[in-house]
Design a protein around this motif. Structure first.
Motif, PDB file in Angstrom:
ATOM      1  N   PRO B 127     -66.925  20.700 -30.112  1.00 34.39           N
ATOM      2  CA  PRO B 127     -67.489  20.888 -28.777  1.00 34.39           C
ATOM      3  C   PRO B 127     -68.081  22.300 -28.649  1.00 34.39           C
ATOM      4  CG  PRO B 127     -65.104  21.087 -28.723  1.00 34.39           C
ATOM      5  CD  PRO B 127     -65.464  20.646 -30.112  1.00 34.39           C
ATOM      6  N   THR B 128     -69.251  22.403 -28.023  1.00 38.22           N
ATOM      7  CA  THR B 128     -69.860  23.718 -27.867  1.00 38.22           C
ATOM      8  C   THR B 128     -70.044  24.034 -26.389  1.00 38.22           C
ATOM      9  OG1 THR B 128     -72.003  22.661 -28.132  1.00 38.22           O
ATOM     10  CG2 THR B 128     -71.087  23.729 -30.064  1.00 38.22           C
ATOM     11  N   ILE B 134     -68.942  27.351 -30.454  1.00 42.02           N
ATOM     12  CA  ILE B 134     -67.831  26.405 -30.463  1.00 42.02           C
ATOM     13  C   ILE B 134     -66.787  26.814 -29.438  1.00 42.02           C
ATOM     14  CG2 ILE B 134     -65.894  25.573 -31.841  1.00 42.02           C
ATOM     15  CD1 ILE B 134     -67.851  25.677 -34.236  1.00 42.02           C
ATOM     16  N   HIS B 136     -63.288  26.671 -28.612  1.00 41.57           N
ATOM     17  CA  HIS B 136     -62.016  26.369 -29.275  1.00 41.57           C
ATOM     18  C   HIS B 136     -60.979  25.792 -28.325  1.00 41.57           C
ATOM     19  CE1 HIS B 136     -63.561  29.019 -32.557  1.00 41.57           C
ATOM     20  NE2 HIS B 136     -63.008  28.055 -33.253  1.00 41.57           N
ATOM     21  N   SER B 137     -60.986  26.244 -27.065  1.00 41.70           N
ATOM     22  CA  SER B 137     -59.951  25.720 -26.171  1.00 41.70           C
ATOM     23  C   SER B 137     -60.251  24.266 -25.813  1.00 41.70           C
ATOM     24  CB  SER B 137     -59.806  26.591 -24.921  1.00 41.70           C
ATOM     25  OG  SER B 137     -61.053  26.750 -24.305  1.00 41.70           O
ATOM     26  N   MET B 139     -61.743  22.232 -27.842  1.00 40.72           N
ATOM     27  CA  MET B 139     -61.402  21.513 -29.065  1.00 40.72           C
ATOM     28  C   MET B 139     -59.892  21.269 -29.116  1.00 40.72           C
ATOM     29  SD  MET B 139     -63.089  22.365 -32.714  1.00 40.72           S
ATOM     30  CE  MET B 139     -62.011  23.460 -33.583  1.00 40.72           C
ATOM     31  N   ARG B 141     -57.967  21.073 -26.543  1.00 36.08           N
ATOM     32  CA  ARG B 141     -57.642  20.086 -25.512  1.00 36.08           C
ATOM     33  C   ARG B 141     -57.966  18.666 -25.993  1.00 36.08           C
ATOM     34  NH1 ARG B 141     -59.477  17.048 -22.067  1.00 36.08           N
ATOM     35  NH2 ARG B 141     -61.644  17.456 -22.603  1.00 36.08           N
ATOM     36  N   GLU B 144     -55.344  17.523 -28.370  1.00 36.22           N
ATOM     37  CA  GLU B 144     -54.096  17.148 -27.705  1.00 36.22           C
ATOM     38  C   GLU B 144     -54.239  15.799 -27.016  1.00 36.22           C
ATOM     39  OE1 GLU B 144     -52.811  20.479 -25.303  1.00 36.22           O
ATOM     40  OE2 GLU B 144     -51.434  20.992 -26.956  1.00 36.22           O
ATOM     41  N   GLU B 157     -53.264  23.654 -33.751  1.00 43.45           N
ATOM     42  CA  GLU B 157     -53.652  24.911 -34.401  1.00 43.45           C
ATOM     43  C   GLU B 157     -52.929  25.130 -35.732  1.00 43.45           C
ATOM     44  OE1 GLU B 157     -56.145  26.452 -33.059  1.00 43.45           O
ATOM     45  OE2 GLU B 157     -56.040  25.059 -31.369  1.00 43.45           O
TER      46      GLU B 157
END
Lengths: 347, 516
Positions: B127-128, B134, B136-137, B139, B141, B144, B157
């Motif tokens: 996701p960007t 990117i 990261h948070s 990604m 989520r 999860e 992670e």
């Protein structure tokens, strides 16, 4: 389903701070840098009677020397992360420098090589230098991906040939007498320009490697090329890009170097490739690929620079310097190896 | 072609019909694929209905994996047609297959070990944010959320290299599911995971089936077929044999289809006169891995090691063989204490160790059969008076052995990479037989290999026991351990929880000790 997901989402967001934070490996390398600096500081007071660190001009020389190797090392880091190696950097520095230098001369200079190319705007030689470097990198990448020869061999060939081109281009004679504008690249900002360029390049590629797909692909290819392929990554195209960028950075380093020392010669850049690889390895970049960070390489380059300056400061003979430098590189790889073994053992 | 008959025989499954004008989500039609010297797929068919689990059965080398790689765009077929949702498509690359809605879980775990779980799952699809960087948070989520949906408990992670094989398999499964594909190919997804995780995986498969996804499921395990598959196709030697509903057939029918002959006896256990204690292990401990392990093995005895994955079974074997020497405890051979510090010491003591992971620690993939089979023997038996390796004698004996082991290969110079898993395993067993061991440790000797090769290996082990070799056999397949062993040693979290005699060992008693 959506509502369920939303609840999950909010639940997660509220405990977002729970995220596992690990100490980045760069911290330990940074500690090594600090330790070495303090060591020289103490030894300085003990044997020379002066401070190693409290000397602005020494610090400036350290970072200036580090800048050129550092810019190269950033490209080399990316190459090593893909599981490759680039031995051609030093020779490509000479080749880019020689070719670009003939576009950078001022007409006031008594020994102009090609009068038609004097007094060109400063960006012409820069672009020429970048292009020559990028071309060399492209050839490396193309050879590696299309002929499937190992990167070691492809770049070894380039190392020898590029040096040859550098010598042939001006029949071995050095090129000096650059336009004032071009020389700014090495001297602007009270001579801090190379450092600024290095920092900017480092930040850009730190972001590229961490926050773009380009970066993730680079790691993925080095970590497991087969997995990268089935994930839909076009490995050949990506590798060519990586080697080309590494070459481009070598070209940039060459421009900074000749602008700073105001002359280009075919013998320059000797062993730069090894210094760059050493900086990366000391900075924790794994030679088996898939692991390593730009920040580590930057610190690695600084460690090399501090060591070099510190030895000179302590008036240690140059021969000993090389011996110690070699030992440090080996120790860095040994540490890397032990880290990997430990990792294996814990699984 | 008898597709008409097949279609009649197969009941329509309880799929939720999507808006669709096709009966099969995936059709493979007369596909042929030839490699130099091998016809891997000969005019092969496969028809997968949406919302069903279609099992693919066949011995190793039958062409299942090749067919899957054709469907996943990794190999290009020489001729034939693939239809997805009723439309003919060509899949030039894995990427094209993914984009068309075909996802695959690979048999050999294809993960980037140095990267995190989240990075592995979303590679090329990260996701960007609005700057193109990117996120990261996000990604984290998404990972999860995906794990929540699949009920997987893993840290997004975590670096893959820190995970167990079973957890890596779960990551692979989650990655494949995350594509939201119409066709999901699973190539032996249970070969490295434990019973609980298998049950978990089957829950995931059932929920995917409900969503109308067509699942192709490759397996060697018969009970899985009956538990999860709606229909199945059988392949043999690169040829398509037939498709049936799994409710219509028995275990023996399938085995007969797979091997082309009937296998009446799965475990050829024979009573063997037991000799003296050959190997004796006392209070072996490796801190944090296993504790206070003691047992004896007699000449001619097969001692089975049971326990869940991660219980320390393989670690004990590695310690005895000197791969990772133990911290304390003693090992006795023939009544004498021995100090084994590395595998060379162990080989000198007449030990042999078939490792668990064929690809990682077994085969030299780039070398040929000859070189692979001879790699453990270069000690003394084959050195002539001049001090040189007697290559002629060695080659002769290797070839003889390959013939005995029935390794399917055109010649001894074939690269081991080109052999099927079962044949690779036979070569590796041959490697140790060349050393004429007194003590043979087998770690998962039949993992991921087909029924035919399996029973050949079982027969071989029985023969060795007959000759007075002491055998330790580690296996995650309980029927195999129970069927082959004279006694069964059970481990749980690094401790020996019991050693059962053949008469008292059964599924229940062993699982009680293994799971506690």
């Amino acid at each position: 389903m959506t509502t369920l997901n939303d609840t999950i989402k909010t639940a997660k967001d509220s405990q977002g701070a729970k995220k596992t934070k690990r100490i980045p490996p760069e911290v330990s390398i940074l500690l090594v840098l600090v330790g070495i600096s303090i060591m020289f500081e103490i030894l300085g007071w003990m044997f020379i009677g002066q401070s190693f660190l409290m000397n602005m001009s020494r610090l400036q020389i350290i970072v200036l020397q580090v800048s050129v190797i550092g810019i190269i090392a950033i490209g080399v880091t990316m190459v090593i992360i893909t599981g490759g190696i680039d031995l051609s950097s030093g020779s490509v520095v000479a080749m880019s420098a020689m070719i670009a230098a003939t576009f950078a001369q001022s007409s006031n200079w008594p020994k102009v090589l090609s009068p038609a190319l004097t007094d060109l705007p400063f960006f012409v030689p820069i672009l020429v230098g970048l292009a020559v470097g990028a071309m060399a990198g492209f050839v490396n990448g193309w050879l590696i991906t299309k002929t499937k020869i190992p990167p070691f061999i492809a770049t070894l060939g380039m190392m020898v040939s590029a040096r040859g081109v550098a010598r042939w281009y001006t029949d071995g004679s050095p090129v000096s007498g650059f336009t004032k504008e071009f020389a700014m690249l090495g001297n602007a900002l009270d001579r801090w320009m190379p450092v600024v360029i290095f920092i900017v390049v480092a930040i850009i590629f730190h972001i590229v490697m961490r926050y773009t797909r380009f970066g993730k692909f680079t790691y993925a290819i080095g970590a497991n090329p087969q997995a990268a392929r089935v994930s839909g990554i076009n490995i050949d195209r990506h590798l060519i890009k990586v080697y080309t960028i590494a070459g481009l950075l070598v070209g940039l380093a060459a421009m900074v170097a000749i602008a700073r020392i105001k002359t280009a010669q075919a013998g320059m850049g000797l062993m730069y490739e090894l210094d760059a690889i050493a900086a990366a390895v000391i900075g924790g970049v794994s030679l088996s690929g898939g692991r390593g960070r730009i920040a580590g390489t930057v610190i690695g380059a600084l460690i090399l620079g501090v060591m070099l300056s510190g030895f000179t400061f302590l008036r240690i003979d140059a021969y000993y310097q090389d011996i110690i430098k070699g030992a440090i590189i080996v120790v860095a790889v040994v540490i890397d190896q032990q880290r990997q073994n430990k990792r294996k053992k814990t699984t | 072609m008898n597709s008409a008959a097949v279609e009649e025989a197969v009941p329509v499954n309880g799929a939720i019909p999507r808006e669709q004008s096709f009966e099969y989500v995936l059709e493979v039609d007369h596909v042929r694929k030839e490699f130099p010297g091998v016809l891997a797929l000969d005019d092969v068919m496969l028809k997968v209905r949406p919302g069903s689990v279609h099992a693919l059965m066949g011995e190793n080398g039958a062409g299942k994996s090749t067919l899957m790689k054709v469907i996943a765009g990794i190999y290009q077929p020489d001729s034939g047609e693939i239809r997805l949702r009723g439309e003919t498509i060509t899949l030039e690359t894995p990427l094209k297959a993914q984009e068309s809605g075909i996802a695959m879980i690979h048999q050999e775990l294809l993960l980037m070990n140095q990267m995190t779980v989240a990075e592995n799952i979303w590679i090329r699809r990260e996701p960007t944010n609005s700057f193109g960087f990117i996120d990261h948070s996000e990604m984290h989520r998404m990972t999860e959320e995906l794990f929540e949906r699949l009920n997987i408990q893993l840290d997004p992670e975590a670096e893959i290299s820190t995970l167990s094989v079973a957890n890596r398999q779960m990551v692979e499964i989650a990655k494949a599911v995350s594509f939201n594909s119409d066709v999901l190919i699973m190539d032996e997804p249970t070969s490295a995971i434990t019973e609980t995780e298998v049950a978990h995986l089957f829950d995931i498969i059932r929920s995917l089936r409900k969503q109308g996804i067509g699942i192709v499921y490759i397996t060697h395990k018969m009970n899985e077929l009956f538990e999860i598959a709606d229909e199945f196709s059988v392949f043999r030697d690169g040829k398509y044999i037939g498709t049936h509903a799994s409710s219509d057939v028995t275990r023996d029918d399938i085995i007969q289809m797979m091997v082309g002959r009937s296998v009446d006896q799965m475990f050829p256990k024979e009573e063997v006169e037991l000799g003296d204690v050959l190997l004796s292990v006392k209070n072996l401990t490796l801190e944090g891995v296993f504790h206070d392990v003691s047992f004896d093995v007699r000449a001619g005895e097969i001692l089975g090691f049971a326990g869940l994955v991660g219980s320390g079974r393989s670690n004990v074997a590695e310690a005895i063989f000197g791969v990772t020497p133990a911290d304390s405890g003693t090992v006795w051979i023939n009544g004498e204490e021995v100090h084994i510090k590395n595998p060379n010491d162990a080989i000198m003591q007449g030990m042999a160790f078939l490792t668990e992971d064929r690809k990682e620690t077994g085969c030299f993939l780039s070398l040929d059969i000859q070189e692979n089979i001879q790699s453990a023997v270069l000690h003394e038996n084959f050195v002539n008076s001049g001090g040189f390796v007697d290559q002629a004698k060695l080659n002769e004996e290797s070839e003889e052995l390959c013939r005995k082991l029935r390794v399917k290969t055109p010649n001894m110079e074939e690269s081991i990479e080109n052999l099927s898993g079962g044949n690779q395993q036979k070569v590796l067993i041959g490697r140790w037989l060349l050393t004429h061991p007194r003590i043979l440790i087998l770690d998962e000797p039949t993992r991921g290999i087909d029924v035919g090769a399996k029973s050949e290996i079982h027969t071989l082990v029985t023969q060795l026991a007959h000759k007075g070799v002491a055998v330790i056999m580690i296996s995650s397949e309980l029927p195999e351990v129970l069927g082959m062993s004279d006694r069964v040693l059970v481990m749980h979290e690094g401790h020996v929880t019991g050693i059962l005699d053949r008469s008292e060992a059964d599924q229940v008693s062993v699982m009680n000790l293994a799971a506690q």
